[in-house]
Scaffold this motif. Sequence first.
Motif, PDB file in Angstrom:
ATOM      1  N   GLU A  38     107.591  81.032  20.686  1.00  0.00           N
ATOM      2  CA  GLU A  38     106.415  81.837  20.902  1.00  0.00           C
ATOM      3  C   GLU A  38     106.709  83.108  20.502  1.00  0.00           C
ATOM      4  OE1 GLU A  38     104.075  80.152  24.493  1.00  0.00           O
ATOM      5  OE2 GLU A  38     106.122  80.555  25.005  1.00  0.00           O
ATOM      6  N   ARG A  39     107.907  83.872  20.917  1.00  0.00           N
ATOM      7  CA  ARG A  39     108.104  85.295  20.783  1.00  0.00           C
ATOM      8  C   ARG A  39     108.690  85.689  19.386  1.00  0.00           C
ATOM      9  NH1 ARG A  39     110.866  88.479  25.211  1.00  0.00           N
ATOM     10  NH2 ARG A  39     110.244  86.552  26.521  1.00  0.00           N
ATOM     11  N   TYR A  40     109.170  85.092  18.777  1.00  0.00           N
ATOM     12  CA  TYR A  40     109.681  85.181  17.285  1.00  0.00           C
ATOM     13  C   TYR A  40     109.240  84.088  16.306  1.00  0.00           C
ATOM     14  CZ  TYR A  40     112.971  87.960  20.340  1.00  0.00           C
ATOM     15  OH  TYR A  40     113.608  88.685  20.966  1.00  0.00           O
ATOM     16  N   GLY A  41     108.405  83.304  16.610  1.00  0.00           N
ATOM     17  CA  GLY A  41     107.816  82.495  15.458  1.00  0.00           C
ATOM     18  C   GLY A  41     108.802  81.549  14.998  1.00  0.00           C
ATOM     19  N   LEU A  42     109.935  81.221  16.019  1.00  0.00           N
ATOM     20  CA  LEU A  42     111.139  80.223  15.267  1.00  0.00           C
ATOM     21  C   LEU A  42     110.648  78.898  15.248  1.00  0.00           C
ATOM     22  CD1 LEU A  42     113.964  81.819  17.106  1.00  0.00           C
ATOM     23  CD2 LEU A  42     113.047  82.778  15.028  1.00  0.00           C
ATOM     24  N   LYS A  43     110.767  78.065  14.206  1.00  0.00           N
ATOM     25  CA  LYS A  43     110.488  76.821  14.047  1.00  0.00           C
ATOM     26  C   LYS A  43     111.723  76.042  13.455  1.00  0.00           C
ATOM     27  CE  LYS A  43     105.754  78.037  13.152  1.00  0.00           C
ATOM     28  NZ  LYS A  43     104.290  77.990  12.133  1.00  0.00           N
ATOM     29  N   PRO A  44     111.604  74.602  13.598  1.00  0.00           N
ATOM     30  CA  PRO A  44     112.669  73.742  13.208  1.00  0.00           C
ATOM     31  C   PRO A  44     112.546  73.817  11.721  1.00  0.00           C
ATOM     32  CG  PRO A  44     111.222  72.528  14.700  1.00  0.00           C
ATOM     33  CD  PRO A  44     110.617  74.006  14.584  1.00  0.00           C
ATOM     34  N   ALA A  45     113.751  74.089  11.030  1.00  0.00           N
ATOM     35  CA  ALA A  45     113.659  74.203   9.599  1.00  0.00           C
ATOM     36  C   ALA A  45     115.231  73.817   9.015  1.00  0.00           C
ATOM     37  CB  ALA A  45     113.477  75.485   8.879  1.00  0.00           C
ATOM     38  N   ASP A  46     115.419  73.275   7.737  1.00  0.00           N
ATOM     39  CA  ASP A  46     116.719  73.201   7.297  1.00  0.00           C
ATOM     40  C   ASP A  46     117.283  74.596   6.828  1.00  0.00           C
ATOM     41  OD1 ASP A  46     116.642  70.372   7.756  1.00  0.00           O
ATOM     42  OD2 ASP A  46     115.633  70.178   5.968  1.00  0.00           O
ATOM     43  N   PRO A  47     118.462  74.803   7.290  1.00  0.00           N
ATOM     44  CA  PRO A  47     119.093  76.305   6.590  1.00  0.00           C
ATOM     45  C   PRO A  47     119.539  76.137   5.038  1.00  0.00           C
ATOM     46  CG  PRO A  47     120.679  74.905   7.765  1.00  0.00           C
ATOM     47  CD  PRO A  47     119.367  74.199   7.887  1.00  0.00           C
ATOM     48  N   LEU A  48     119.164  77.237   4.464  1.00  0.00           N
ATOM     49  CA  LEU A  48     119.265  77.382   3.196  1.00  0.00           C
ATOM     50  C   LEU A  48     120.471  78.185   2.913  1.00  0.00           C
ATOM     51  CD1 LEU A  48     118.364  77.087   0.168  1.00  0.00           C
ATOM     52  CD2 LEU A  48     116.980  79.059   0.529  1.00  0.00           C
ATOM     53  N   PHE A  49     121.594  77.511   2.612  1.00  0.00           N
ATOM     54  CA  PHE A  49     122.878  78.182   2.343  1.00  0.00           C
ATOM     55  C   PHE A  49     123.332  78.557   0.966  1.00  0.00           C
ATOM     56  CE2 PHE A  49     123.901  75.275   5.957  1.00  0.00           C
ATOM     57  CZ  PHE A  49     123.974  76.046   7.114  1.00  0.00           C
TER      58      PHE A  49
ATOM     59  N   GLN B  75     117.288  81.388  10.809  1.00  0.00           N
ATOM     60  CA  GLN B  75     117.395  82.053   9.572  1.00  0.00           C
ATOM     61  C   GLN B  75     116.368  82.990   9.167  1.00  0.00           C
ATOM     62  OE1 GLN B  75     118.695  79.253   6.464  1.00  0.00           O
ATOM     63  NE2 GLN B  75     118.309  80.690   4.694  1.00  0.00           N
ATOM     64  N   PRO B  76     115.004  82.777   9.407  1.00  0.00           N
ATOM     65  CA  PRO B  76     114.035  83.744   9.185  1.00  0.00           C
ATOM     66  C   PRO B  76     114.206  84.961   9.614  1.00  0.00           C
ATOM     67  CG  PRO B  76     113.088  81.503   9.314  1.00  0.00           C
ATOM     68  CD  PRO B  76     114.391  81.281   9.606  1.00  0.00           C
ATOM     69  N   LEU B  77     114.567  84.866  11.127  1.00  0.00           N
ATOM     70  CA  LEU B  77     114.937  86.056  11.687  1.00  0.00           C
ATOM     71  C   LEU B  77     116.253  86.829  11.480  1.00  0.00           C
ATOM     72  CD1 LEU B  77     113.733  87.466  14.530  1.00  0.00           C
ATOM     73  CD2 LEU B  77     115.130  86.183  15.836  1.00  0.00           C
ATOM     74  N   VAL B  78     117.272  86.129  10.928  1.00  0.00           N
ATOM     75  CA  VAL B  78     118.589  87.004  10.288  1.00  0.00           C
ATOM     76  C   VAL B  78     117.948  87.568   9.137  1.00  0.00           C
ATOM     77  CG1 VAL B  78     120.740  86.351   9.701  1.00  0.00           C
ATOM     78  CG2 VAL B  78     119.999  84.938  11.414  1.00  0.00           C
ATOM     79  N   GLN B  79     117.214  86.793   8.339  1.00  0.00           N
ATOM     80  CA  GLN B  79     116.937  87.623   7.034  1.00  0.00           C
ATOM     81  C   GLN B  79     115.842  88.828   7.214  1.00  0.00           C
ATOM     82  OE1 GLN B  79     116.779  83.431   4.541  1.00  0.00           O
ATOM     83  NE2 GLN B  79     115.426  84.942   3.992  1.00  0.00           N
ATOM     84  N   GLN B  80     115.185  88.597   8.472  1.00  0.00           N
ATOM     85  CA  GLN B  80     114.564  89.960   8.708  1.00  0.00           C
ATOM     86  C   GLN B  80     115.244  91.037   9.107  1.00  0.00           C
ATOM     87  OE1 GLN B  80     111.237  88.428  11.155  1.00  0.00           O
ATOM     88  NE2 GLN B  80     110.811  86.974   9.624  1.00  0.00           N
TER      89      GLN B  80
END
Length: 678
Positions: free
Chosen positions: A163-174, A580-585
Amino acid sequence: MPNQLQYETSPYLLQHANNPVDWYPWGEEALTRAREEDKPIIVSIGYSACHWCHVMERESFEKEAVARVMNENFICIKVDREERPDVDAIYMEAVQAMGVQGGWPLNVFLMPDAKPFYGVTYLPPQNWVNLLGNIRDAFDEHRADLAQSAEGFATELNLSDAERYGLKPADPLFAPETLEVLYRKIAVKADDEKGGMRRAPKFPMPSIWRFLLRYYDVTGNEAALHQITLTLDRMALGGIYDQLGGGFARYSTDADWFAPHFEKMLYDNGQLLALYAEAYSLTRRPLYKHVVYQTIAFAQRELLSPEGGFYSALDADSEGVEGKFYTFTTPELRQTLGEDYGWFAELYNLTDDGNWEHGRNILHRTETDEAFAERMGWSAADLNVRLDATHTRLLRIRNERIRPGLDDKILCSWNGLMLKGLATAYRVFGEPEFLTLALRNAFFLLKKMRDARNGRLWHTYKLGRARQAGFLDDYAAVIDGLLALYQATFTESWLTEADQLMQYVLTNFADPAEGADESDPMLFFTDKNGEELIARRKELFDNVVPASNSMMAENLYTLSLLLERPDYAERADQMLGRIQPLVQQNADYLTNWAALFALRVRPTAEIALVGPEAEAFRAELDREFYPNKVLCGTTDKSDLPLLQQRGPINGQTAVYVCYNRACQLPVTSVDEVWRMLR
């Protein structure tokens, strides 16, 4: 009369035991009293090496008049943030949600049900007393408004990370492209003139440079390597590093690494040992080797307990003055050094009036030994002789001074970081004393800071007594240290212990929603069997110490390779995909996550060594910079998956290099291994 803190073991709490404030430690007794007497609560959080915590104590908490206002109107609770990081994290987050800049001392006002409604950091005494009156008036006259506000902050604290950061299940992209995004986010904020990040004060932030080392390993980007060496050089030569005795202070108050906040913390020095050792394996800079050896000598001399654990910190102050122990007046230096003063003053940037405040000098440098010796027309050996002689004389004077206060509690997580630092230093330099210290520390942690009844770690230890259920960072750091120690020694019990701790974590720190479609693979900071607070949080962001979840993700990945546990690798990938989306931001706030992404861009080398020279081969492999590998080995035979059904070749030690559990033909020399790896 001493207050309730007299029964505690924390040096910080004991410092306040004779305050006229009726302090309680955090616990049910104080919280129950607040409910029964229907009083607001002051929770005042600090730590023993905190300069402004001492100032506020002297100015306010030691004063009878101030204490009277606090005692009559509030239930007063003192918290050592290092002993109770769970309490600190919750109320720090609440205060930041209020729009207040966080820091310590952190003074938070709670309703009787422990929900926060206001907070401040340091205040001068009159401002503090005025605030106390205003808070009490608001509690009496606007109770409903305060309760509503507190409920809102408590609701905010209990939001899930999804809820706080919009983190959702996803496959990581290496992918290399992803890695470039992370690098650019950090590079744009780096100080390319003075090292570190472009801000003041400057903190060492080891995980940033650890990420850049791994990024450089993948890309060969010389700009990244320059930023690493610039930062490590400037820190090692600056005032943030104790030029006489070794060891790093917590941060530099300026952008030049010149004037430190003089407290020395175990967690910084443990991480920086690993960082400088690893950087040495890449660059072979003599300065980095000097830092590692001198910092270990400092820790052994000033922080090591007789039982093998390391104490937490040294204070910034002595005799009530910050930095007095570490700095010198010019007359002192002239008298002590005599004819050596001239060149010494030039090397360490001393001035007649003192280069710092109150006529005192901070020893700091802008040149390496090699550059200075060349400029003076000396050999490096000649300069070393001169430095040894002058340092010995100055240390003799310094050691006669009143020493800064020692925080002699032993924290599990910080010792795990030190264990990793010692094991890494041993792997790079092969110094037997480093391994001896690491082994003593590991035995201490598993014997004294683990509950034999259930396998649970304890968080803090002092005077023969372990207490406080361990937090996720305790398990994360100790597992990481044990994994490094296994790869340094090939003693399989260290690997077994690491896996047992991991299994405890997955059982007791996982989200109870595990298994649902939207389950969160991140781990709670607190054990499900621990004390229930107003919120149960997950630590995601890397700071001066990496986030416990980022450390656990790497531990899961490493264990998955060493033990052939695909379920561990799956869990690590779930964590990386979600974050991953949070890391990229926000890569500069999640650099330990970024370092793991950098490792995953290419397959990790799984290297098995079997035969009589397994240890010698390991030592050769560890001397060179190659972070994307795991090592396992045996002189005989082993049931570890990577070693099963593998043996020497014609009596010679064999090395099997594997990627994704597919192995190449074995070789019998380290040179052949390097050709395969490169």
